[in-house]
Design a protein around this motif. Structure first.
Motif, mmCIF file in Angstrom:
data_model
loop_
_atom_site.group_PDB
_atom_site.id
_atom_site.type_symbol
_atom_site.label_atom_id
_atom_site.label_comp_id
_atom_site.label_asym_id
_atom_site.label_seq_id
_atom_site.Cartn_x
_atom_site.Cartn_y
_atom_site.Cartn_z
ATOM 1 N N SER A 1 -8.564 -1.981 -8.074
ATOM 2 C CA SER A 1 -8.342 -0.843 -7.182
ATOM 3 C C SER A 1 -9.616 -0.494 -6.425
ATOM 4 C CB SER A 1 -7.900 0.397 -7.983
ATOM 5 O OG SER A 1 -6.710 0.170 -8.695
ATOM 6 N N GLU B 1 -6.391 3.026 -4.344
ATOM 7 C CA GLU B 1 -5.614 2.178 -3.456
ATOM 8 C C GLU B 1 -5.778 0.714 -3.853
ATOM 9 O OE1 GLU B 1 -7.147 3.022 0.417
ATOM 10 O OE2 GLU B 1 -8.884 1.703 0.193
ATOM 11 N N GLN C 1 -8.749 8.718 -4.479
ATOM 12 C CA GLN C 1 -7.447 8.096 -4.271
ATOM 13 C C GLN C 1 -7.560 6.615 -4.655
ATOM 14 O OE1 GLN C 1 -5.550 8.960 -0.507
ATOM 15 N NE2 GLN C 1 -4.690 6.891 -0.403
ATOM 16 N N LYS D 1 -11.169 5.290 -3.581
ATOM 17 C CA LYS D 1 -11.518 5.871 -2.284
ATOM 18 C C LYS D 1 -11.824 7.359 -2.420
ATOM 19 C CE LYS D 1 -8.287 6.032 0.922
ATOM 20 N NZ LYS D 1 -7.393 5.474 1.964
ATOM 21 N N THR E 1 -2.312 6.227 -11.248
ATOM 22 C CA THR E 1 -2.219 6.192 -9.782
ATOM 23 C C THR E 1 -2.363 7.567 -9.137
ATOM 24 O OG1 THR E 1 0.204 6.274 -9.987
ATOM 25 C CG2 THR E 1 -0.809 4.097 -9.739
ATOM 26 N N ARG F 1 0.814 -1.218 0.000
ATOM 27 C CA ARG F 1 0.000 0.000 0.000
ATOM 28 C C ARG F 1 0.845 1.263 0.000
ATOM 29 N NH1 ARG F 1 -5.262 0.003 0.816
ATOM 30 N NH2 ARG F 1 -6.314 -1.964 1.269
ATOM 31 N N THR F 2 1.999 1.201 0.654
ATOM 32 C CA THR F 2 2.786 2.425 0.854
ATOM 33 C C THR F 2 4.091 2.428 0.060
ATOM 34 O OG1 THR F 2 3.795 1.428 2.827
ATOM 35 C CG2 THR F 2 1.837 2.806 3.152
#
Length: 477
Positions: free
Chosen positions: A440, A112, A110, A443, A91, A28-29
């Motif tokens: 995806s 994710e 967003q 969000k 992205t 995720r990061t």
């Protein structure tokens, strides 16, 4: 090519899933460049192992290497290139303007990763329909478990080798085996399941996903019709139908399942269809049995199913216009073109998924549309027409996952066109940006200003002033 021995599993599917869950948190990061690096590795491996892919496909299907390049390998490389060219743009958060009622806020979408995803891939295009979705899943930043089809063991083993050589096992793993392996995997709480196969098994997958409220992409099938209108170019229509139908021995989800042709040109079309089938899949007078350009049925079960469907049609009065030879030992079925197939015959009620093509003449377009609309919504619809009014009627008065005008199946190759079915032929879309979005979570994020906001005006207590403000406010809408 010798079969690659499956790597023994040293952990259970549940333990493997937990490894993926841990990896998904770090994914995720991570920097987007890490996703890019994985996609680049995958692309390099495919180029390096092109010959291995060809040999595995020949071992499972007797498929011509050039056809493997054109269909299996090209599709995946095109998906990879498209993802790599657009990854940064896909992205980036998408800015959303504020409406009058939310002045002062800032909003964006967003993108994710969903988390841990399961890809259940089919046997008919075992490389492209497995690795294509994998590209989308990796581009979106997910950890992935792959279950390839047991009916194509050479390709499945090669896919496992690919995953073992390229990826960390906690990010991408492959589980080979039969239906029992799929059933075990479906009991796990995946965040998203991507399945390609029949509507019947699609329902099983959807029921299993519902137990964990997992999202799904179901690429199914159905009876994709061809409508050849009176304004069509007969030779073009015949060539394009023949190619898409008999490619891969008819074992294509997008293959024309039956043809409805205007009665004024039915004889000419059938003749041209036979000629084009011979020109495309044989050369220099050779037989289809000896042709290097013609595949085989995947296994005995599907051979027997097709044999029985043809016999059912012949018993009800269908006429063979071309072909008819079948050899169970080699799972060979000559391209088979039939006319006079009754609508109640199995060939007109079930998805054929083989080199058998009913050609039916219609009196008027209303009759053709009634036949199409009397069946479940198909994965694709094809119309050959040189008349805008008729073209518009067909596209507006029918429903299908996708459609082509004056060709068959080519929309699958367009990276910017969402691909998928509708209802019985599928749920969700794939390829390109649509594939990225499928894997995806979009969000919604809103950032509110400090202090006074437009929403404060309507907070309780609901005094006379608030009620007057609400009266005025509602008149704006």
């Amino acid at each position: 090519m010798q079969a690659i021995a499956p790597t023994p599993a040293v952990i259970s599917p549940a333990d493997d899933f937990r490894r993926h869950q841990a990896a998904a948190k770090s994914l995720r990061t991570e920097p987007i460049q890490n996703r890019r690096a994985r996609l680049e590795k995958l692309r390099a491996w495919i180029h390096q192992h092109r010959r291995d892919i060809q040999e595995a496909m020949y071992a499972d299907f007797r498929k011509n290497p050039t056809e493997v390049d054109a269909i299996e390998i090209y599709h995946v490389l095109a998906e990879l290139k498209h993802a790599l060219d657009n990854l940064e743009e896909w992205t980036l958060p998408t800015k959303i303007d504020a409406p009058l009622t939310l002045l002062g806020t800032r909003s964006f979408i967003q993108y994710e990763p969903r988390g841990v995803c399961l890809i259940l891939s089919p046997w008919n295009y075992p490389f492209s329909l497995c690795v294509g979705p994998l590209v989308s899943a990796l581009a979106a930043g997910n950890a992935v478990v792959i279950k390839p089809s047991e009916l194509t063991p050479h390709v499945s083993a090669l896919i496992r080798q690919m995953a073992d050589e390229i990826f960390d096992g906690a990010m991408v793993s492959v589980w080979e085996g039969g239906p029992e392996v799929s059933q075990t995997l479906l009991q796990l709480p995946f965040e998203h399941i991507f399945f390609t196969g029949s509507p019947a098994i699609g329902k099983v997958v959807m029921k299993a996903a519902a137990e964990n409220l997992a999202s799904v992409t179901l690429e199914l099938g159905g009876k994709s019709p061809v409508i050849v209108t009176a304004s069509a170019h007969v030779k073009d229509a015949a060539k394009r139908v023949a190619f898409t139908k008999f490619l891969n021995n008819g074992q294509t989800c997008l293959a024309p399942d039956y043809v409805l042709v205007d009665k004024t040109m039915a004889a000419d079309f059938t003749k041209a269809l036979i000629e084009q089938t011979q020109l495309l899949f044989t050369e220099k007078g050779e037989s289809f049995e000896n042709s290097a350009h013609y595949c085989r049925i995947v296994n005995q079960k599907h051979f027997d199913r097709l044999h029985d469907m043809v016999q059912n049609a012949l018993e009800q009065g269908a006429k063979i216009e071309f072909g008819g030879k079948m050899d169970a030992a080699s799972r060979f079925i000559h391209p088979l073109i039939l006319t006079g197939v009754p609508l109640q015959a199995r060939l007109m009620e079930e998805e054929i998924f083989g080199p058998v093509l009913p050609v039916l003449a219609y009196d008027n377009l209303d009759e053709a549309l009634a036949i199409v609309n009397g069946k479940q919504k198909p994965l694709a619809l094809y119309v050959f027409v040189n008349d805008k009014i008729t073209e518009t009627r067909v596209l507006e008065e029918t429903s299908s996952g996708g459609a082509c005008v004056n060709d068959c199946g080519v929309h699958f190759m367009h990276p910017d066109l969402p691909f998928g079915g509708v209802n019985n032929s599928g749920i969700g879309k794939s390829h390109g940006h649509a594939g990225f979005l499928a894997f995806s979570n979009e969000k919604a994020v809103m950032k509110q200003r400090q202090g006074f906001t437009t929403a404060n005006v309507f907070y309780p207590p609901y005094t006379a002033t608030v009620r007057k403000m609400m009266d005025w406010f509602l008149k704006l809408f």
